[in-house]
Design a protein around this motif. Structure first.
Motif, PDB file in Angstrom:
ATOM      1  N   LEU A   1     -28.425  -9.552   3.274  1.00  0.00           N
ATOM      2  CA  LEU A   1     -27.127  -9.997   2.799  1.00  0.00           C
ATOM      3  C   LEU A   1     -27.233 -10.414   1.342  1.00  0.00           C
ATOM      4  O   LEU A   1     -28.203 -11.052   0.939  1.00  0.00           O
ATOM      5  CB  LEU A   1     -26.628 -11.191   3.607  1.00  0.00           C
ATOM      6  CG  LEU A   1     -26.118 -10.945   5.023  1.00  0.00           C
ATOM      7  CD1 LEU A   1     -25.650 -12.258   5.643  1.00  0.00           C
ATOM      8  CD2 LEU A   1     -24.995  -9.930   5.018  1.00  0.00           C
TER       9      LEU A   1
ATOM     10  N   LEU B   1     -18.756 -10.303   4.900  1.00  0.00           N
ATOM     11  CA  LEU B   1     -18.752 -11.436   5.815  1.00  0.00           C
ATOM     12  C   LEU B   1     -18.324 -12.688   5.066  1.00  0.00           C
ATOM     13  O   LEU B   1     -18.665 -12.862   3.896  1.00  0.00           O
ATOM     14  CB  LEU B   1     -20.161 -11.649   6.410  1.00  0.00           C
ATOM     15  CG  LEU B   1     -20.807 -10.428   7.089  1.00  0.00           C
ATOM     16  CD1 LEU B   1     -22.272 -10.707   7.373  1.00  0.00           C
ATOM     17  CD2 LEU B   1     -20.075 -10.092   8.367  1.00  0.00           C
TER      18      LEU B   1
ATOM     19  N   THR C   1     -34.652  -8.543  13.774  1.00  0.00           N
ATOM     20  CA  THR C   1     -34.759  -8.948  12.377  1.00  0.00           C
ATOM     21  C   THR C   1     -34.227 -10.355  12.195  1.00  0.00           C
ATOM     22  O   THR C   1     -33.111 -10.652  12.625  1.00  0.00           O
ATOM     23  CB  THR C   1     -33.982  -7.989  11.457  1.00  0.00           C
ATOM     24  OG1 THR C   1     -34.409  -6.656  11.687  1.00  0.00           O
ATOM     25  CG2 THR C   1     -34.208  -8.341   9.998  1.00  0.00           C
TER      26      THR C   1
ATOM     27  N   TYR D   1     -18.441 -16.897   5.363  1.00  0.00           N
ATOM     28  CA  TYR D   1     -19.078 -18.016   6.036  1.00  0.00           C
ATOM     29  C   TYR D   1     -18.524 -19.329   5.485  1.00  0.00           C
ATOM     30  O   TYR D   1     -18.091 -19.413   4.337  1.00  0.00           O
ATOM     31  CB  TYR D   1     -20.591 -18.027   5.803  1.00  0.00           C
ATOM     32  CG  TYR D   1     -21.362 -16.914   6.470  1.00  0.00           C
ATOM     33  CD1 TYR D   1     -21.544 -15.686   5.834  1.00  0.00           C
ATOM     34  CD2 TYR D   1     -21.923 -17.098   7.729  1.00  0.00           C
ATOM     35  CE1 TYR D   1     -22.270 -14.673   6.444  1.00  0.00           C
ATOM     36  CE2 TYR D   1     -22.647 -16.092   8.345  1.00  0.00           C
ATOM     37  CZ  TYR D   1     -22.823 -14.882   7.695  1.00  0.00           C
ATOM     38  OH  TYR D   1     -23.541 -13.883   8.309  1.00  0.00           O
TER      39      TYR D   1
ATOM     40  N   TYR E   1     -24.552  -5.850  12.937  1.00  0.00           N
ATOM     41  CA  TYR E   1     -25.139  -6.228  11.651  1.00  0.00           C
ATOM     42  C   TYR E   1     -24.700  -7.617  11.185  1.00  0.00           C
ATOM     43  O   TYR E   1     -24.982  -8.019  10.068  1.00  0.00           O
ATOM     44  CB  TYR E   1     -24.828  -5.196  10.561  1.00  0.00           C
ATOM     45  CG  TYR E   1     -25.508  -3.874  10.774  1.00  0.00           C
ATOM     46  CD1 TYR E   1     -24.914  -2.890  11.548  1.00  0.00           C
ATOM     47  CD2 TYR E   1     -26.755  -3.623  10.227  1.00  0.00           C
ATOM     48  CE1 TYR E   1     -25.538  -1.681  11.761  1.00  0.00           C
ATOM     49  CE2 TYR E   1     -27.393  -2.412  10.437  1.00  0.00           C
ATOM     50  CZ  TYR E   1     -26.776  -1.440  11.208  1.00  0.00           C
ATOM     51  OH  TYR E   1     -27.403  -0.242  11.420  1.00  0.00           O
TER      52      TYR E   1
ATOM     53  N   ASN F   1     -39.597  -9.196  10.584  1.00  0.00           N
ATOM     54  CA  ASN F   1     -39.410  -8.139  11.564  1.00  0.00           C
ATOM     55  C   ASN F   1     -40.356  -8.341  12.740  1.00  0.00           C
ATOM     56  O   ASN F   1     -41.558  -8.554  12.546  1.00  0.00           O
ATOM     57  CB  ASN F   1     -39.681  -6.773  10.938  1.00  0.00           C
ATOM     58  CG  ASN F   1     -38.706  -6.470   9.823  1.00  0.00           C
ATOM     59  OD1 ASN F   1     -37.509  -6.339  10.045  1.00  0.00           O
ATOM     60  ND2 ASN F   1     -39.209  -6.363   8.611  1.00  0.00           N
TER      61      ASN F   1
ATOM     62  N   ASP G   1     -23.069  -6.696   2.856  1.00  0.00           N
ATOM     63  CA  ASP G   1     -24.194  -6.074   3.543  1.00  0.00           C
ATOM     64  C   ASP G   1     -24.072  -4.560   3.429  1.00  0.00           C
ATOM     65  O   ASP G   1     -22.987  -4.012   3.563  1.00  0.00           O
ATOM     66  CB  ASP G   1     -24.198  -6.494   5.017  1.00  0.00           C
ATOM     67  CG  ASP G   1     -25.428  -6.006   5.766  1.00  0.00           C
ATOM     68  OD1 ASP G   1     -25.463  -6.160   6.995  1.00  0.00           O
ATOM     69  OD2 ASP G   1     -26.350  -5.483   5.124  1.00  0.00           O
TER      70      ASP G   1
ATOM     71  N   ARG H   1     -30.157 -11.400  12.978  1.00  0.00           N
ATOM     72  CA  ARG H   1     -29.162 -10.318  12.862  1.00  0.00           C
ATOM     73  C   ARG H   1     -28.926  -9.672  14.222  1.00  0.00           C
ATOM     74  O   ARG H   1     -29.872  -9.332  14.931  1.00  0.00           O
ATOM     75  CB  ARG H   1     -29.660  -9.270  11.887  1.00  0.00           C
ATOM     76  CG  ARG H   1     -28.622  -8.243  11.487  1.00  0.00           C
ATOM     77  CD  ARG H   1     -29.160  -7.346  10.421  1.00  0.00           C
ATOM     78  NE  ARG H   1     -30.175  -6.449  10.969  1.00  0.00           N
ATOM     79  CZ  ARG H   1     -30.156  -5.143  10.822  1.00  0.00           C
ATOM     80  NH1 ARG H   1     -29.185  -4.578  10.181  1.00  0.00           N
ATOM     81  NH2 ARG H   1     -31.127  -4.406  11.327  1.00  0.00           N
TER      82      ARG H   1
ATOM     83  N   THR I   1     -37.698 -11.262   4.825  1.00  0.00           N
ATOM     84  CA  THR I   1     -37.149 -10.634   6.022  1.00  0.00           C
ATOM     85  C   THR I   1     -38.259 -10.556   7.052  1.00  0.00           C
ATOM     86  O   THR I   1     -39.351 -10.045   6.755  1.00  0.00           O
ATOM     87  CB  THR I   1     -36.630  -9.228   5.694  1.00  0.00           C
ATOM     88  OG1 THR I   1     -35.638  -9.324   4.676  1.00  0.00           O
ATOM     89  CG2 THR I   1     -36.033  -8.581   6.932  1.00  0.00           C
TER      90      THR I   1
ATOM     91  N   GLN J   1     -24.910 -11.546  10.763  1.00  0.00           N
ATOM     92  CA  GLN J   1     -26.013 -12.496  10.740  1.00  0.00           C
ATOM     93  C   GLN J   1     -25.496 -13.868  11.129  1.00  0.00           C
ATOM     94  O   GLN J   1     -24.468 -14.321  10.623  1.00  0.00           O
ATOM     95  CB  GLN J   1     -26.646 -12.574   9.346  1.00  0.00           C
ATOM     96  CG  GLN J   1     -27.586 -11.436   9.032  1.00  0.00           C
ATOM     97  CD  GLN J   1     -28.387 -11.680   7.774  1.00  0.00           C
ATOM     98  OE1 GLN J   1     -28.713 -12.828   7.439  1.00  0.00           O
ATOM     99  NE2 GLN J   1     -28.698 -10.616   7.069  1.00  0.00           N
TER     100      GLN J   1
ATOM    101  N   PHE K   1     -34.171 -13.637   9.107  1.00  0.00           N
ATOM    102  CA  PHE K   1     -34.277 -13.861   7.675  1.00  0.00           C
ATOM    103  C   PHE K   1     -34.524 -15.350   7.400  1.00  0.00           C
ATOM    104  O   PHE K   1     -34.023 -16.209   8.113  1.00  0.00           O
ATOM    105  CB  PHE K   1     -32.982 -13.432   6.966  1.00  0.00           C
ATOM    106  CG  PHE K   1     -32.596 -12.000   7.204  1.00  0.00           C
ATOM    107  CD1 PHE K   1     -31.847 -11.652   8.315  1.00  0.00           C
ATOM    108  CD2 PHE K   1     -32.980 -11.000   6.324  1.00  0.00           C
ATOM    109  CE1 PHE K   1     -31.485 -10.336   8.551  1.00  0.00           C
ATOM    110  CE2 PHE K   1     -32.627  -9.686   6.550  1.00  0.00           C
ATOM    111  CZ  PHE K   1     -31.882  -9.341   7.658  1.00  0.00           C
TER     112      PHE K   1
END
Lengths: 115, 111
Positions: free
Chosen positions: B99, B33, A32, B35, A102, A51, B92, A97, A49, A104, A34
């Motif tokens: 996200l 998360l 995946t 950043y 999970y 895939n 998430d 990802r 997204t 990113q 983004f």
């Protein structure tokens, strides 16, 4: 580890032309990815997204025929801005990802300027 | 789309000071998360939090996952010039994949 690259870093094109931006995960496989767009002094806005091996899922308000996404392999996704217009000028950022955590990781971004 | 509320929006501090920023949401997240983004660059992952109540450090950075799962904070101790930038929180939800980003906190160090 977890390095994502983008190419090109900057591109200037004329109205009506198409531009392709590549996003690669260099040291891991990403099922995946983004694509985000960021306006000056604003947060990141998710566009779609991507895939691997299937069609991308676009966010509401994002034209899928204008922003073509192809995720042909586990390490590469491409975003093509078709028939670009000046209002498409922006900073485009991809992320990939990590399947297990999970988390990113983001690419360095591509600055698109349409004249 | 939905965004997380970050505060403060901007901070002006002197080198050596400690920094604290937080992020709140109306909905719960399973992962938080943090950043940092420098001008003209993509965001760089600083800290990832996976469990409610979790407190995690990365050098001078410390972040906590709120017990309600609706908030998180990030602290930076003894700030240095390279800490300048924009800090984003992101939430998430497993299974959602996407996200949700905070509005950002811009950190500036006054000479």
């Amino acid at each position: 580890g977890a390095v994502v690259s983008q190419h090109p870093s900057r591109v200037i094109c004329k109205s009506g032309t198409s531009v392709k931006i590549e996003c690669r995960s260099l040291d891991f496989q990403a099922t995946t990815m983004f694509w985000y767009r960021q306006f000056p002094k604003k947060s990141l806005m998710l566009m779609a997204t991507s895939n691997e091996g299937s069609k991308a899922t676009y966010e509401q308000g994002v034209e899928k025929d204008k922003f073509l996404i192809n995720h042909a392999s586990l390490t590469l996704s491409t975003l093509t801005v078709t028939s670009a217009h000046p209002e498409d000028s922006s900073f485009y950022i991809c992320s990939a990802r990590v399947a297990v955590t999970y988390e990113q990781y983001f690419g360095p971004g591509t600055r698109l300027t349409v004249t | 789309g939905q965004q997380l509320n970050q505060s403060p929006q901007s901070m002006f501090i002197q080198e050596g000071e400690d920094v604290s920023m937080n992020c709140t949401s109306s909905s719960i997240f399973n992962t938080w998360l943090w950043y940092k983004q420098d001008p003209g660059e993509g965001p760089v992952l600083l800290i990832a939090l996976y469990k409610a109540g979790e407190l995690t450090s990365n050098g001078r950075l410390t972040a906590q996952f709120g017990i309600t799962r609706k908030d998180s904070f990030l602290n930076i101790s003894a700030s240095i010039p390279s800490d300048v930038g924009i800090y984003f929180c992101a939430g998430d939800n497993f299974g959602n994949e996407k996200l949700t980003f905070g509005t950002g906190t811009r950190l500036t160090i006054i000479p």
